[in-house]
Design a protein around this motif. Structure first.
Motif, mmCIF file in Angstrom:
data_model
loop_
_atom_site.group_PDB
_atom_site.id
_atom_site.type_symbol
_atom_site.label_atom_id
_atom_site.label_comp_id
_atom_site.label_asym_id
_atom_site.label_seq_id
_atom_site.Cartn_x
_atom_site.Cartn_y
_atom_site.Cartn_z
ATOM 1 N N GLN A 1 0.810 -1.223 0.000
ATOM 2 C CA GLN A 1 0.000 0.000 0.000
ATOM 3 C C GLN A 1 0.839 1.266 0.000
ATOM 4 O OE1 GLN A 1 -3.329 -0.350 -0.239
ATOM 5 N NE2 GLN A 1 -2.945 -2.560 -0.279
ATOM 6 N N GLU A 2 2.165 1.118 -0.050
ATOM 7 C CA GLU A 2 3.030 2.273 0.139
ATOM 8 C C GLU A 2 3.089 3.202 -1.070
ATOM 9 O OE1 GLU A 2 3.906 -0.828 0.693
ATOM 10 O OE2 GLU A 2 3.917 -0.888 2.889
ATOM 11 N N ALA A 3 2.906 2.670 -2.259
ATOM 12 C CA ALA A 3 3.121 3.498 -3.450
ATOM 13 C C ALA A 3 1.999 3.303 -4.449
ATOM 14 C CB ALA A 3 4.457 3.139 -4.091
ATOM 15 N N ASN A 4 1.713 4.373 -5.199
ATOM 16 C CA ASN A 4 0.733 4.298 -6.276
ATOM 17 C C ASN A 4 1.377 3.959 -7.606
ATOM 18 O OD1 ASN A 4 -1.520 5.096 -4.663
ATOM 19 N ND2 ASN A 4 -0.800 7.223 -4.787
ATOM 20 N N VAL A 5 2.711 4.102 -7.688
ATOM 21 C CA VAL A 5 3.446 3.846 -8.918
ATOM 22 C C VAL A 5 4.652 2.981 -8.576
ATOM 23 C CG1 VAL A 5 4.783 4.876 -10.800
ATOM 24 C CG2 VAL A 5 2.735 6.031 -9.941
ATOM 25 N N ILE A 6 4.899 1.958 -9.393
ATOM 26 C CA ILE A 6 6.092 1.128 -9.236
ATOM 27 C C ILE A 6 7.099 1.589 -10.274
ATOM 28 C CG2 ILE A 6 7.019 -1.199 -9.186
ATOM 29 C CD1 ILE A 6 4.900 -0.609 -7.044
ATOM 30 N N ALA A 7 8.243 2.093 -9.822
ATOM 31 C CA ALA A 7 9.262 2.603 -10.745
ATOM 32 C C ALA A 7 10.612 2.025 -10.355
ATOM 33 C CB ALA A 7 9.308 4.132 -10.687
ATOM 34 N N ARG A 8 11.265 1.436 -11.333
ATOM 35 C CA ARG A 8 12.558 0.813 -11.048
ATOM 36 C C ARG A 8 13.500 0.971 -12.230
ATOM 37 N NH1 ARG A 8 12.615 -3.285 -7.106
ATOM 38 N NH2 ARG A 8 14.820 -3.513 -7.639
ATOM 39 N N ASP A 9 14.771 0.978 -11.903
ATOM 40 C CA ASP A 9 15.802 0.927 -12.932
ATOM 41 C C ASP A 9 16.179 -0.529 -13.153
ATOM 42 O OD1 ASP A 9 17.662 1.623 -14.761
ATOM 43 O OD2 ASP A 9 19.139 2.378 -13.348
ATOM 44 N N ALA A 10 15.177 -1.371 -13.239
ATOM 45 C CA ALA A 10 15.392 -2.811 -13.400
ATOM 46 C C ALA A 10 15.335 -3.163 -14.875
ATOM 47 C CB ALA A 10 14.327 -3.597 -12.644
ATOM 48 N N ASP A 11 16.231 -4.047 -15.286
ATOM 49 C CA ASP A 11 16.216 -4.434 -16.694
ATOM 50 C C ASP A 11 16.379 -5.939 -16.841
ATOM 51 O OD1 ASP A 11 18.804 -4.573 -15.845
ATOM 52 O OD2 ASP A 11 19.604 -3.130 -17.260
ATOM 53 N N GLY A 12 15.899 -6.679 -15.874
ATOM 54 C CA GLY A 12 15.962 -8.125 -15.959
ATOM 55 C C GLY A 12 15.095 -8.644 -17.076
ATOM 56 N N GLY A 13 15.247 -9.885 -17.373
ATOM 57 C CA GLY A 13 14.471 -10.494 -18.436
ATOM 58 C C GLY A 13 15.197 -11.702 -18.964
ATOM 59 N N ARG A 14 14.546 -12.422 -19.852
ATOM 60 C CA ARG A 14 15.158 -13.620 -20.413
ATOM 61 C C ARG A 14 14.977 -13.617 -21.922
ATOM 62 N NH1 ARG A 14 15.624 -18.850 -17.094
ATOM 63 N NH2 ARG A 14 14.802 -19.667 -19.020
#
Length: 812
Positions: free
Chosen positions: A193-206
């Motif tokens: 419940q902490e945030a309304n937007v999820i923002a990350r400098d994530a670039d994982g993937g396969r």
């Protein structure tokens, strides 16, 4: 003190009565997630065989691992059923998110295929890191591969799209940054419940990514279930098709930095999706802050504020840059004022925003590995186009929500340079019925061409959907240009230059030369699903030569970034090389034969023939329970080369070949041959380290028959000699040379002796050494060195060794 306290209470009471301390009004309820708006959750079956999983299985077989972490995506609502079935297989469930259909399981590797075959499982992917990961050390970390890289090359550039420091994306093989850890962190944040937007400098993937891998599926579902927009950084690789894997999902917003739109990661996604979605000042962090404010304003004014409407408003409200093509900027620069105006229009018109899905052709070197081979979220054809070529393509639109009656949309192009056309100006979409739309395509200039095709609701005049269309009209290597592409440029601004080279199949070498008279530029070569050296700074008096051994076919991007302007007289060229060879038809006499050669592509400065004698072992075998087989090779000190190869018995099955250096006690992946289109796979190690090496053959399925060959050459077996001159060979030149061998030792039991003939161009290699593209430092295992000598052609001849046998026979 009591009187003062009473006075404060009285004052506070008066203030409350006067309205100054009124409680804050109740905020409007959070909007329902997409899954509560009648939209089905994202769901697709992963392709098999999954080449990433096959790599990890090969790692396990080479190193003797028996269990691993498995990530499982289930059909919607079937997580509990799948969890029970996995427990029955002996799996230990570590983490579980029922709402998005996610499980992480510790499992015996021999049961992995059974999990993947369960009826309600969409994907079962091995995780390389963590306590039960399948990587031996940091050198075996895996990155998400698409087309190209900007990281250190492995020894055999042809072979290893998966291994160390390869391609686009966060490392997902180290315990600190496993794919599972990345996914679970984001799923927990989405459910909180902490945030309304999820923002990350994530670039994982396969692999192959493009919004259709495990990470993208979980990201899409998190948006659909929890109703929060996800914003990810688009990355900063500075090349086409460089958008990171995490941000390629259909529901996810990919954000680039508006301060450097031409040098950040460019779109489209590897499945053609319109990525990056937008640019923003401050990149994804600036976009996240602006999106938080937009959501707060929308809720305060009772405007639509769910993830689907917010994402739509951000995309359609972005402000387009006229001087940047679509694949560089996406929909444009973030503009929350315009986004809010769109939300206000939706509210005022009681507009029902439709959810529209696109299926379009994708033709790249790796598009055959997408969940639906050759089909993606947008039209993207990197291969097969030349200037002034004309053809048609068909995209399919599917409206998944909204009114049950058909809805009409007008079609508008944005960012189109004239390459794309539609035969009609509008399209009508029934509910849940696919509609095909034909496009006419004709590029008039060399390079990349991209545009957005918008669907505008005719009743409200609101834009509701857009499809990215991208093609690359590459420069071919032809007899007319003598298989050499050349450019000379004067660069006065900071805009990069990009050239696209159509590298043909079955060539031995791609050579790139770069030089400037004044100024300084940074040069990158990417493409072909291989790992290439880091970018090189080219300055006056400091030219560079790059030789790429056995490049896979496909369209390569040559990027020139000015770092000190003006740049005077930039000279850039690329050439392709291959020498066709065959042995004389007559049987060899006295271990001597004629080698016939034909130079197919660019002129060769000199043609030397290097000779070796090796011990060859040939086995006919079949894939084991996992479809794989492993073989040990004992390499003697001072061996001159190690060569391994596999050929399917049917001549068609596409196999995988993995080679591990186990000489130091822990097996390290030296190279692999997986991506090349020919069914036969081969690897060559010059001057291999003495000790144990291990080969893993992936036959793809249990019982698939193949022939495995290994050759270890050593001076003790004898030597060869070559008659004839080492001279320049023009394009089309034909010649022959006599090659002879003198055997001095018998092969080990079960082996035969063979003579090896490698055609090389020592002149090109000398020029590369004089102007190296990269200051590579050899690791202790030598895998950071380029594969040299660079073989333009190879032939193998069986040798007669009776005399050697008799001379080495034990006394009776």
């Amino acid at each position: 003190m009591r009187l003062r306290s009473a006075w404060l209470v009285a004052v506070l009471g008066i203030a409350t009565l006067s309205g100054c301390g009124k409680p804050e009004p109740e905020p409007p309820p959070a909007p329902p997630p997409l899954s509560k708006q009648g939209l089905s959750l994202s769901s697709w079956k992963s392709p098999r065989p999954d080449l990433h999983d096959r790599l990890l299985l090969a790692h396990a077989l080479a190193k003797g691992d028996t269990e691993a972490m498995v990530l499982v995506a289930t059909e919607v609502g079937k997580t509990a059923t799948v969890a029970q079935a996995i427990a029955a297989l002996g799996g230990d469930i570590q983490t579980r998110f029922d709402d998005v259909g996610y499980l992480r399981v510790r499992l015996a590797l021999e049961r992995f295929a059974e999990v993947d075959a369960l009826p309600d499982v969409l994907m079962a992917d091995l995780d390389g890191g963590g306590a039960h990961g399948l990587y031996a050390n940091d050198r075996d970390r895996v990155r998400y591969p698409v087309m190209g890289a900007d990281t250190p090359q492995q020894a055999d550039t042809r072979t290893d799209p998966f291994a160390t420091d390869t391609l686009l994306g966060a490392e997902i093989g180290s315990p600190a940054t496993t794919l599972a850890a990345e996914i679970e962190t984001l799923l927990q944040a989405a459910a909180g419940q902490e945030a309304n937007v999820i923002a990350r400098d994530a670039d994982g993937g396969r692999f192959p990514g493009g919004g259709s891998d495990f990470f993208a599926l979980m990201a899409n579902r998190a948006v659909e279930v929890h109703g929060k927009p996800w914003l990810f950084a688009a990355g900063a690789l500075g090349r086409v098709e460089g958008v990171t894997g995490a941000s390629s999902g259909r529901r996810v917003i990919s954000v680039g930095d508006s301060a450097m739109p031409a040098t950040a990661s460019l779109g489209p996604a590897s499945d053609g999706a319109a990525k990056p979605d937008m640019l923003a000042q401050g990149g994804f962090e600036g976009a996240a802050s602006a999106t938080e404010s937009l959501i707060a304003e929308a809720r305060a004014e009772n405007l639509p504020a769910d993830a689907r409407h917010i994402t739509w408003a951000l995309r359609m409200g972005a402000r387009r840059l006229d001087d940047h093509p679509s694949h560089e900027q996406g929909f444009g620069v973030l503009d929350t004022t315009r986004a809010k105006e769109l939300l206000e229009q939706v509210q005022a018109r009681s507009f029902d925003l439709p959810d529209i899905q696109t299926r379009a052709p994708v033709k790249t070197y790796v598009s055959r590995f997408l969940p639906e081979a050759g089909v993606g979220q947008g039209l993207y054809e990197r291969e097969g186009w030349l200037i002034r070529q004309k053809d048609t393509r068909t995209i399919t639109l599917l409206r998944q929500s909204g009114a049950p009656t058909p809805l009409a949309y007008s079609l508008q192009w944005r960012g189109n340079d004239g390459t794309f056309k539609t035969a009609r100006d509008e399209v009508t979409l029934p509910l849940h019925e696919p509609v095909q739309l034909e496009l006419e395509i004709s590029p008039q200039q060399v390079g990349i061409h991209s545009a957005h095709l918008y669907l505008i609701d005719k009743a409200s005049e609101l834009p509701v959907h857009a499809v990215m269309t991208t093609i690359v009209a590459a420069e071919p290597f032809t007899a007319a240009n003598r298989y050499r592409i050349e450019h000379r440029e004067q660069m006065r601004g900071k805009q990069p230059k990009r050239y696209f080279l159509d590298v043909p199949p079955n060539i031995s070498s791609l050579r790139v030369d770069a030089a400037v008279r004044a100024g300084r530029v940074q040069l990158m070569l990417t493409g072909g699903a291989l790992a290439l050296p880091p970018s090189k700074v080219i300055a006056a008096g400091q030219p560079a030569v790059l030789l790429v051994a056995y490049p896979p076919p496909g369209v390569y991007e040559l990027t020139i970034l000015p770092t000190h302007t003006p740049v005077d007289d930039l000279q850039i060229s690329a050439s392709t090389y291959y020498v066709d060879s065959q042995l004389d038809e007559k049987p060899p006499e006295n271990n001597s034969t004629l080698l016939w050669m034909n130079n197919i592509y660019a002129p060769v400065q000199r043609s030397d023939i290097l000779t070796e004698i090796g011990a060859r072992r040939v086995l006919k075998d079949a894939g084991g329970p996992s479809g794989m087989r492993a073989y040990n090779i004992a390499v003697e000190p001072d061996s001159s080369s190690l060569r391994v190869a596999v050929t399917p018995a049917d001549g068609r099955t596409r196999m995988g070949l993995y080679l591990y250096d186990c000489a130091t006690g822990s097996c390290k992946l030296w190279g692999s041959d997986v991506f090349t289109r020919p069914a036969a796979k081969a690897l060559v190690v010059p001057n291999p380290r003495a000790g144990l090496w291990r080969v893993v053959v992936d036959a793809t399925a249990p019982g698939t028959a193949f022939e495995y060959t290994q050759i270890v050459s050593h001076p003790r077996f004898g030597r060869g000699s070559v008659a004839g001159e080492s001279v320049e060979r023009r394009t089309g030149a034909r010649w022959n040379q006599q090659v002879s061998y003198q055997v001095s030792a018998a092969p080990p039991f079960g082996y035969d002796l063979v003579g090896l003939m490698d055609v090389v161009d020592p002149g090109s290699e000398a020029e590369e050494r004089a102007a190296p593209f990269s200051d590579w430092q050899a690791g202790e295992d030598g895998r950071d060195l380029p594969l040299r000598p660079l073989r333009l052609s190879t032939q193998v001849m069986r040798l007669e060794v009776e005399a050697a046998r008799s001379s080495t026979a034990p006394p009776r």
